[in-house]
Design a protein around this motif. Sequence first.
Motif, mmCIF file in Angstrom:
data_model
loop_
_atom_site.group_PDB
_atom_site.id
_atom_site.type_symbol
_atom_site.label_atom_id
_atom_site.label_comp_id
_atom_site.label_asym_id
_atom_site.label_seq_id
_atom_site.Cartn_x
_atom_site.Cartn_y
_atom_site.Cartn_z
ATOM 1 N N MET A 1 -18.758 19.822 -5.711
ATOM 2 C CA MET A 1 -20.094 19.676 -6.323
ATOM 3 C C MET A 1 -21.169 19.321 -4.969
ATOM 4 O O MET A 1 -20.704 18.367 -4.267
ATOM 5 C CB MET A 1 -20.211 18.343 -7.340
ATOM 6 C CG MET A 1 -18.941 18.275 -8.533
ATOM 7 S SD MET A 1 -19.889 19.089 -9.784
ATOM 8 C CE MET A 1 -18.651 18.837 -10.958
ATOM 9 N N GLU A 3 -24.061 18.160 -5.273
ATOM 10 C CA GLU A 3 -25.015 16.885 -5.307
ATOM 11 C C GLU A 3 -24.212 15.663 -6.000
ATOM 12 O O GLU A 3 -23.527 16.200 -6.898
ATOM 13 C CB GLU A 3 -26.202 17.242 -6.112
ATOM 14 C CG GLU A 3 -26.969 18.422 -5.677
ATOM 15 C CD GLU A 3 -28.022 18.811 -6.837
ATOM 16 O OE1 GLU A 3 -28.416 17.921 -7.672
ATOM 17 O OE2 GLU A 3 -28.687 19.880 -6.632
ATOM 18 N N LEU A 6 -24.786 15.928 -9.737
ATOM 19 C CA LEU A 6 -23.826 16.483 -10.466
ATOM 20 C C LEU A 6 -22.535 15.891 -11.068
ATOM 21 O O LEU A 6 -22.026 16.179 -12.017
ATOM 22 C CB LEU A 6 -23.437 17.990 -9.658
ATOM 23 C CG LEU A 6 -24.670 18.766 -9.804
ATOM 24 C CD1 LEU A 6 -24.019 20.325 -8.896
ATOM 25 C CD2 LEU A 6 -25.375 19.421 -11.020
ATOM 26 N N GLY A 71 -12.963 16.407 -13.191
ATOM 27 C CA GLY A 71 -13.949 15.507 -12.832
ATOM 28 C C GLY A 71 -13.691 14.501 -12.194
ATOM 29 O O GLY A 71 -14.363 14.353 -10.933
ATOM 30 N N LEU A 74 -12.200 15.240 -8.774
ATOM 31 C CA LEU A 74 -13.272 15.809 -7.570
ATOM 32 C C LEU A 74 -13.921 14.711 -7.006
ATOM 33 O O LEU A 74 -14.314 14.724 -5.861
ATOM 34 C CB LEU A 74 -14.157 16.795 -8.539
ATOM 35 C CG LEU A 74 -13.461 18.183 -8.401
ATOM 36 C CD1 LEU A 74 -14.396 18.944 -9.479
ATOM 37 C CD2 LEU A 74 -13.259 18.832 -7.186
ATOM 38 N N THR B 38 -16.882 19.913 -16.615
ATOM 39 C CA THR B 38 -16.879 19.959 -15.154
ATOM 40 C C THR B 38 -17.063 21.205 -14.638
ATOM 41 O O THR B 38 -17.858 21.523 -13.685
ATOM 42 C CB THR B 38 -15.519 19.246 -14.723
ATOM 43 O OG1 THR B 38 -15.438 18.043 -15.057
ATOM 44 C CG2 THR B 38 -15.538 19.130 -13.201
ATOM 45 N N ILE B 41 -20.726 22.449 -15.234
ATOM 46 C CA ILE B 41 -21.536 21.910 -14.243
ATOM 47 C C ILE B 41 -21.465 22.182 -12.822
ATOM 48 O O ILE B 41 -22.479 22.727 -12.031
ATOM 49 C CB ILE B 41 -21.377 20.269 -14.119
ATOM 50 C CG1 ILE B 41 -21.727 19.727 -15.560
ATOM 51 C CG2 ILE B 41 -22.060 19.724 -13.033
ATOM 52 C CD1 ILE B 41 -21.139 18.096 -15.866
ATOM 53 N N ALA B 42 -20.273 22.769 -12.546
ATOM 54 C CA ALA B 42 -20.130 23.102 -11.207
ATOM 55 C C ALA B 42 -20.564 24.662 -10.828
ATOM 56 O O ALA B 42 -20.997 25.096 -9.935
ATOM 57 C CB ALA B 42 -18.416 23.136 -10.643
ATOM 58 N N ARG B 46 -26.457 23.128 -15.346
ATOM 59 C CA ARG B 46 -27.794 22.160 -15.162
ATOM 60 C C ARG B 46 -28.967 22.973 -15.250
ATOM 61 O O ARG B 46 -29.791 22.920 -15.924
ATOM 62 C CB ARG B 46 -27.705 21.311 -14.024
ATOM 63 C CG ARG B 46 -28.841 20.395 -14.173
ATOM 64 C CD ARG B 46 -28.868 19.151 -13.088
ATOM 65 N NE ARG B 46 -28.858 20.089 -11.552
ATOM 66 C CZ ARG B 46 -29.041 19.593 -10.506
ATOM 67 N NH1 ARG B 46 -28.812 18.240 -10.320
ATOM 68 N NH2 ARG B 46 -28.846 20.155 -9.339
#
Lengths: 181, 123
Positions: A1, A3, A6, A71, A74, B38, B41-42, B46
């Motif tokens: 990611m 940011e 995120l 998630g 990561l 996830t 989002i990746a 967003r």
Amino acid sequence: MRELALHILDLLQNSAEAGALRVELGVEEDPENDILRISVGDDGRGMDEATVRRVLDPFYTTRKTRHVGLGLPLLAAAARRCGGKVEIESAPGVGTKVSADFRRSNIDRAPLGDLPQTLAIFLAGHPGLRLVYRHRVGPRDLTFDSDEVSARLGAVGFDHPLVADWVKGYLSEGLLNLQKG
Amino acid sequence: MSHLKSLDELEKIRQRALQETRVRQSGQKTQVVVGMGTCGIAAGARETMAAILAELGKRNLTEVMVTQTGCIGLCDREPLVDVIKPGQAKVTYARVDAEKARMIVAQHIINDQVIGEWAIATR
């Protein structure tokens, strides 16, 4: 990611999928001790000890436990990359709290990113969920409680484009002031 | 400091939003669902969702409900966006970036034209 925002969005989604009604997001920036800490605590269904031990393993995840995906591994990798760590506290029926520490000055630390946009979007997608966000930079802090906003909006929800826009603008200004001091 | 955003502005927003609702026939809402696992989002979900909300706002379309969902197992096709219009089949769009999202609002949500080229499933 790219940011940290995120990763935060990912954690917030986990909480929402765990059935949380109230989620607390904390961002603590401590320049003196060179730490940036993100924490997301919820009152969702929680996990037992055995599950908590396995959620950081990327190969544990299966379709039937969709509320924990790639998630967390990561996030843990991102934290480890810059001298930090992830901690998870959870209890079935009580909730879950995930904290991630980062070395604030580490070159590999992703920028915080667009947190105002992230939170506006999260709130828009989760009507009825209460988000309490506290952000601290050194001695200064900012608190945002979605219930305070809801109380003034009555029947109008966070998914109304004007409201989403307001949240984004309000938090952007708040964060700007926080960083400026 | 009067230019600063404040909680007091919310009263104005509330009144404006409620007025809009009164003007409209309150029928069934069109639903838009953005994949926000996830993987989504990746892949930029967003920005996709932000673009949808902004476009709906610009066009004053408040009778559309935008929500989020988790991973549905098509991670390589994220960001995924479902459009469900009342009485019509659900259409799933794949790899929806901000630009595609705006087009979907204009063509599908407003003009009722499914963009077949980007749709991966209809049911």
